[in-house]
Design a protein around this motif. Structure first.
Motif: not given
Length: 288
Positions: A110-111, A114, A118-119, A187-188, A245-246, A248-250
């Motif tokens: 990550y990242p 992604t 991610e989308k 990063n996570v 991780m999820f 952070r991505q959201s």
């Protein structure tokens, strides 16, 4: 925050222990289904489903999938000393291990990796089912041992898993806060440190060693228990970091607010979602 965490834990821990030891298997499975349903509700925003109707739909599908699994796999017959683990349950638990291996790769890279998920709502939704459904199954597999070996044996297995994860979590928290310097996965989750991770492993190992002394385990039993402890505490960090991780991505800080000081249900069971299938397989195939 620490005071809220302690108060909430003091309320939830006795309730969880009573449910684990004294609820009949069918009621325990139903209660666990309710917990997983809340977890699915909290997972929905990771998928991009932020409106109530969309979240309800994702939660309902999750519940129906588990209900179908419940129907196809009679919970009293998931495991027995003569026949072993039901073949379909075995397949799902091993598939869960494969998912967590993939999750480890996604988390470690990550990242950079992604782009393909991610989308993509379908993929993230599947990730949620791969996380939550095997967790329900693993808990039921462990608890169902009461039917075949001795009263409370399955409950004791679950408490063993809980204690290992709780000790690792507590040890990581206090060691990380006091002497943590080297970031584990910046990063996570920038707050987690290598020192905290090692502190969690050490704390869990100490509890296992004390238990071995009190219960007069052999050296072989102690060695096996320590190896399983190292595996479980490491996997518990994977579950924690994967949820981070999820989130952070959201762009989400906590999965929910249902537990004061702890966030949401996912924030409390993230380690268990990774460890429960592994622990169940370790016990079924290694007899630990």
């Amino acid at each position: 925050m620490l005071k809220q965490r302690i108060i909430t834990a003091l309320i939830l821990a006795p309730a969880a222990i009573l449910a684990i030891f004294y609820l009949p298997l069918v009621y325990f499975s139903g209660l666990l289904l309710g917990v997983v349903a809340i977890g699915a509700w909290e997972w929905a925003p990771f998928v991009g489903l932020k409106k109530s109707q969309a979240r309800v739909t994702y939660t309902a599908i999750t519940v129906m999938l588990i209900a179908l699994l419940w129907y196809l796999l009679p919970i009293e017959q998931l495991w027995s000393p003569l026949n072993g683990l039901h073949q379909y349950a075995q397949f799902i638990l091993w598939a869960s291990v494969a998912w967590w291996a993939i999750a480890a790769f996604l988390m470690l890279t990550y990242p950079k990796t992604t782009a393909f998920w991610e989308k993509n709502r379908l993929i993230i939704g599947l990730f949620g089912w791969f996380t939550l459904i095997p967790t329900w199954l693993a808990f039921v597999v462990l608890r169902s041992h009461d039917y075949h070996i001795a009263n409370f044996h399955g409950a004791q297995l679950l408490m063993c898993l809980f204690v290992l994860v709780w000790c690792a979590d507590i040890g990581a928290y206090f060691v990380g806060k006091s002497i943590g310097k080297r970031k584990l996965m910046p990063n996570v989750s920038p707050g987690k440190t290598l020192e905290g991770f090692l502190g969690g492993v050490f704390c869990a190992a100490i509890v296992v060693a004390v238990s071995a002394f009190v219960l007069d385990w052999s050296q072989k039993q102690l060695l096996n228990a320590l190896l399983i402890t190292l595996l479980i505490t490491t996997v518990s960090v994977l579950g924690d970091l994967t949820e981070s991780m999820f989130k952070r991505q959201s762009g989400i800080k906590d999965s929910g607010t249902i537990l004061p000081g702890h966030g949401g249900i996912l924030d409390r069971i993230d380690s268990l979602t990774a460890t429960a299938p592994v622990f169940a397989l370790c016990y079924v195939f290694l007899g630990w």
